[in-house]
Structure formats: structure tokens, C-alpha cells
Design a protein around this motif. Structure first.
Motif, PDB file in Angstrom:
ATOM      1  N   GLN A 127       2.518   2.054  -3.381  1.00 29.55           N
ATOM      2  CA  GLN A 127       1.549   1.692  -4.687  1.00 29.55           C
ATOM      3  C   GLN A 127       1.037   3.615  -4.329  1.00 29.55           C
ATOM      4  O   GLN A 127       0.712   4.101  -4.852  1.00 29.55           O
ATOM      5  CB  GLN A 127      -0.248   1.357  -4.484  1.00 29.55           C
ATOM      6  CG  GLN A 127       0.601   0.330  -5.241  1.00 29.55           C
ATOM      7  CD  GLN A 127       1.718  -0.110  -6.091  1.00 29.55           C
ATOM      8  OE1 GLN A 127       1.316   1.177  -7.457  1.00 29.55           O
ATOM      9  NE2 GLN A 127       2.559  -0.330  -6.804  1.00 29.55           N
ATOM     10  N   VAL A 128       1.117   3.724  -2.824  1.00 33.99           N
ATOM     11  CA  VAL A 128       0.100   5.192  -2.700  1.00 33.99           C
ATOM     12  C   VAL A 128       1.592   6.475  -2.794  1.00 33.99           C
ATOM     13  O   VAL A 128       0.833   7.371  -4.040  1.00 33.99           O
ATOM     14  CB  VAL A 128      -0.122   5.196  -1.359  1.00 33.99           C
ATOM     15  CG1 VAL A 128       0.120   7.007  -1.057  1.00 33.99           C
ATOM     16  CG2 VAL A 128      -1.559   4.969  -0.744  1.00 33.99           C
ATOM     17  N   ARG A 153     -11.110  10.240   2.251  1.00 34.27           N
ATOM     18  CA  ARG A 153      -9.501  10.958   1.870  1.00 34.27           C
ATOM     19  C   ARG A 153      -8.796  11.322   3.096  1.00 34.27           C
ATOM     20  O   ARG A 153      -7.077  11.371   3.493  1.00 34.27           O
ATOM     21  CB  ARG A 153     -10.374  12.010   1.627  1.00 34.27           C
ATOM     22  CG  ARG A 153      -8.708  13.065   1.017  1.00 34.27           C
ATOM     23  CD  ARG A 153      -9.013  14.734   0.237  1.00 34.27           C
ATOM     24  NE  ARG A 153     -10.171  15.229   1.567  1.00 34.27           N
ATOM     25  CZ  ARG A 153      -9.450  15.885   2.204  1.00 34.27           C
ATOM     26  NH1 ARG A 153      -8.408  16.267   2.556  1.00 34.27           N
ATOM     27  NH2 ARG A 153     -10.402  17.153   3.441  1.00 34.27           N
ATOM     28  N   ALA A 170       1.457   6.702  -6.833  1.00 35.19           N
ATOM     29  CA  ALA A 170       0.106   7.360  -7.056  1.00 35.19           C
ATOM     30  C   ALA A 170       0.652   8.689  -6.937  1.00 35.19           C
ATOM     31  O   ALA A 170      -0.165   9.469  -7.640  1.00 35.19           O
ATOM     32  CB  ALA A 170      -1.441   7.145  -6.196  1.00 35.19           C
ATOM     33  N   ARG A 171       0.898   9.510  -5.661  1.00 32.42           N
ATOM     34  CA  ARG A 171       1.297  10.775  -5.723  1.00 32.42           C
ATOM     35  C   ARG A 171       2.184  11.718  -6.702  1.00 32.42           C
ATOM     36  O   ARG A 171       1.964  12.353  -7.369  1.00 32.42           O
ATOM     37  CB  ARG A 171       1.848  10.936  -4.285  1.00 32.42           C
ATOM     38  CG  ARG A 171       0.706  10.466  -3.273  1.00 32.42           C
ATOM     39  CD  ARG A 171       0.052  11.384  -3.524  1.00 32.42           C
ATOM     40  NE  ARG A 171      -0.372  13.444  -2.511  1.00 32.42           N
ATOM     41  CZ  ARG A 171      -0.912  14.036  -3.071  1.00 32.42           C
ATOM     42  NH1 ARG A 171      -1.887  13.976  -3.500  1.00 32.42           N
ATOM     43  NH2 ARG A 171      -0.484  15.589  -2.389  1.00 32.42           N
ATOM     44  N   TRP A 209      -5.446  12.947  -2.810  1.00 34.27           N
ATOM     45  CA  TRP A 209      -5.499  12.130  -1.810  1.00 34.27           C
ATOM     46  C   TRP A 209      -7.307  11.170  -2.148  1.00 34.27           C
ATOM     47  O   TRP A 209      -6.698  10.260  -2.069  1.00 34.27           O
ATOM     48  CB  TRP A 209      -5.611  12.803  -0.603  1.00 34.27           C
ATOM     49  CG  TRP A 209      -4.347  13.212  -0.320  1.00 34.27           C
ATOM     50  CD1 TRP A 209      -3.112  14.297  -0.249  1.00 34.27           C
ATOM     51  CD2 TRP A 209      -3.017  11.980  -0.019  1.00 34.27           C
ATOM     52  NE1 TRP A 209      -2.601  14.365   0.113  1.00 34.27           N
ATOM     53  CE2 TRP A 209      -1.695  12.994   0.239  1.00 34.27           C
ATOM     54  CE3 TRP A 209      -3.173  10.598  -0.227  1.00 34.27           C
ATOM     55  CZ2 TRP A 209      -0.410  12.512   0.627  1.00 34.27           C
ATOM     56  CZ3 TRP A 209      -2.318   9.927   0.218  1.00 34.27           C
ATOM     57  CH2 TRP A 209      -0.773  10.898   0.421  1.00 34.27           C
ATOM     58  N   GLU A 218      -8.313  11.152  -5.028  1.00 32.47           N
ATOM     59  CA  GLU A 218      -8.428   9.154  -5.986  1.00 32.47           C
ATOM     60  C   GLU A 218      -7.326   8.314  -5.187  1.00 32.47           C
ATOM     61  O   GLU A 218      -8.670   7.371  -5.881  1.00 32.47           O
ATOM     62  CB  GLU A 218      -7.715  10.333  -7.038  1.00 32.47           C
ATOM     63  CG  GLU A 218      -8.353  10.804  -8.051  1.00 32.47           C
ATOM     64  CD  GLU A 218      -7.157  11.240  -8.836  1.00 32.47           C
ATOM     65  OE1 GLU A 218      -7.247  11.633 -10.588  1.00 32.47           O
ATOM     66  OE2 GLU A 218      -5.881  11.689  -9.181  1.00 32.47           O
ATOM     67  N   ILE A 219      -6.507   8.186  -4.662  1.00 35.69           N
ATOM     68  CA  ILE A 219      -5.616   7.438  -3.568  1.00 35.69           C
ATOM     69  C   ILE A 219      -6.741   6.882  -2.915  1.00 35.69           C
ATOM     70  O   ILE A 219      -6.897   6.235  -3.052  1.00 35.69           O
ATOM     71  CB  ILE A 219      -4.603   8.166  -2.933  1.00 35.69           C
ATOM     72  CG1 ILE A 219      -3.652   8.084  -4.303  1.00 35.69           C
ATOM     73  CG2 ILE A 219      -4.316   6.610  -2.246  1.00 35.69           C
ATOM     74  CD1 ILE A 219      -2.405   9.111  -3.455  1.00 35.69           C
ATOM     75  N   GLU A 278       0.747  -1.302   0.201  1.00 31.66           N
ATOM     76  CA  GLU A 278      -0.385  -0.264  -0.153  1.00 31.66           C
ATOM     77  C   GLU A 278       0.688   1.118  -0.094  1.00 31.66           C
ATOM     78  O   GLU A 278       0.395   2.378  -0.422  1.00 31.66           O
ATOM     79  CB  GLU A 278      -1.236   0.419   0.832  1.00 31.66           C
ATOM     80  CG  GLU A 278      -1.859   1.331   1.247  1.00 31.66           C
ATOM     81  CD  GLU A 278      -3.108   0.891   2.509  1.00 31.66           C
ATOM     82  OE1 GLU A 278      -2.651   2.598   2.967  1.00 31.66           O
ATOM     83  OE2 GLU A 278      -3.282   0.366   2.973  1.00 31.66           O
ATOM     84  N   TRP A 299      -1.898  11.719  -8.442  1.00 31.15           N
ATOM     85  CA  TRP A 299      -2.868  11.281  -7.942  1.00 31.15           C
ATOM     86  C   TRP A 299      -3.553  11.828  -6.832  1.00 31.15           C
ATOM     87  O   TRP A 299      -2.500  12.647  -5.926  1.00 31.15           O
ATOM     88  CB  TRP A 299      -3.035  10.521  -8.208  1.00 31.15           C
ATOM     89  CG  TRP A 299      -3.153   9.422  -8.781  1.00 31.15           C
ATOM     90  CD1 TRP A 299      -2.842   9.139  -9.725  1.00 31.15           C
ATOM     91  CD2 TRP A 299      -4.016   7.830  -8.938  1.00 31.15           C
ATOM     92  NE1 TRP A 299      -3.502   8.101 -11.031  1.00 31.15           N
ATOM     93  CE2 TRP A 299      -4.209   7.261  -9.986  1.00 31.15           C
ATOM     94  CE3 TRP A 299      -5.305   7.495  -8.087  1.00 31.15           C
ATOM     95  CZ2 TRP A 299      -4.290   5.999 -10.263  1.00 31.15           C
ATOM     96  CZ3 TRP A 299      -5.921   6.193  -7.882  1.00 31.15           C
ATOM     97  CH2 TRP A 299      -5.306   5.330  -9.232  1.00 31.15           C
TER      98      TRP A 299
END
Length: 90
Positions: A49-50, A71, A53-54, A60, A62-63, A46, A58
Motif C-alpha cells: 500500500q505504501v 514522516r 500511495a507513492r 511521505w 500523507e502516507i 503495508e 502521495w
């Protein structure tokens, strides 16, 4: 993928499959140790992948939507992991 990367990926998948099987063990000692190992693996994935994404821009929200959490929850858990100011949400 190179042969070595593919081999490492397959080995990791095999280990995860073994952990998942052990989590269903009738022996609570084996099952609980496997659950702990899976929990740690999931937390690591996690976080990875966060971060991905950032870096990809992306928000917060969207994540959070992808993880099916709020959020606020995802921001509280992960916001301090990366240096630099946090950009304002849309």
C-alpha cells in the motif's frame, strides 16, 4: 471481479480470519505462530500500500498521516524500496 479472483480473495480472507482466531488460542505455541504469520502479512500489505500511495503521488507525510507514524519513520522504512530519485516534499 472474475470468479477466480473473487474465490482467491475469499480464500485469503478466510485464512486471515483463521489466523486471527488462532492468535487468541490458549496454546502459546499456536498463538505465537499465528501472531508471527499476521505480522508478516501486515508487513507485506503495508509495503504494497505504501508503494501504491507513492505511485499515486502521495507524499511521505500523507502516507505517515494515514499510518499514524512520523514522516521520518515511514520514509526510513520504505524509501529504498523503489528505484529512481525521491521527489522533494512540499
Amino acid at each position: 471481479m472474475t470468479r477466480r479472483v473473487l474465490s482467491t480473495y475469499i480464500d485469503a480472507m478466510s485464512d486471515a480470519t483463521k489466523l486471527a482466531a488462532a492468535a487468541g488460542s490458549a496454546d502459546p505455541g499456536i498463538g505465537l505462530r499465528a501472531v508471527l504469520a499476521l505480522r508478516r502479512l501486515l508487513e507485506t500489505l503495508e509495503t504494497l500500500q505504501v508503494g501504491n500511495a507513492r505511485k499515486a503521488g502521495w507524499s511521505w507525510q500523507e502516507i505517515a498521516d494515514a499510518l499514524e507514524v512520523s514522516r521520518q519513520a515511514v520514509h526510513k522504512k520504505h524509501a529504498g524500496r523503489w528505484p529512481g530519485p525521491d521527489r522533494r516534499e512540499k
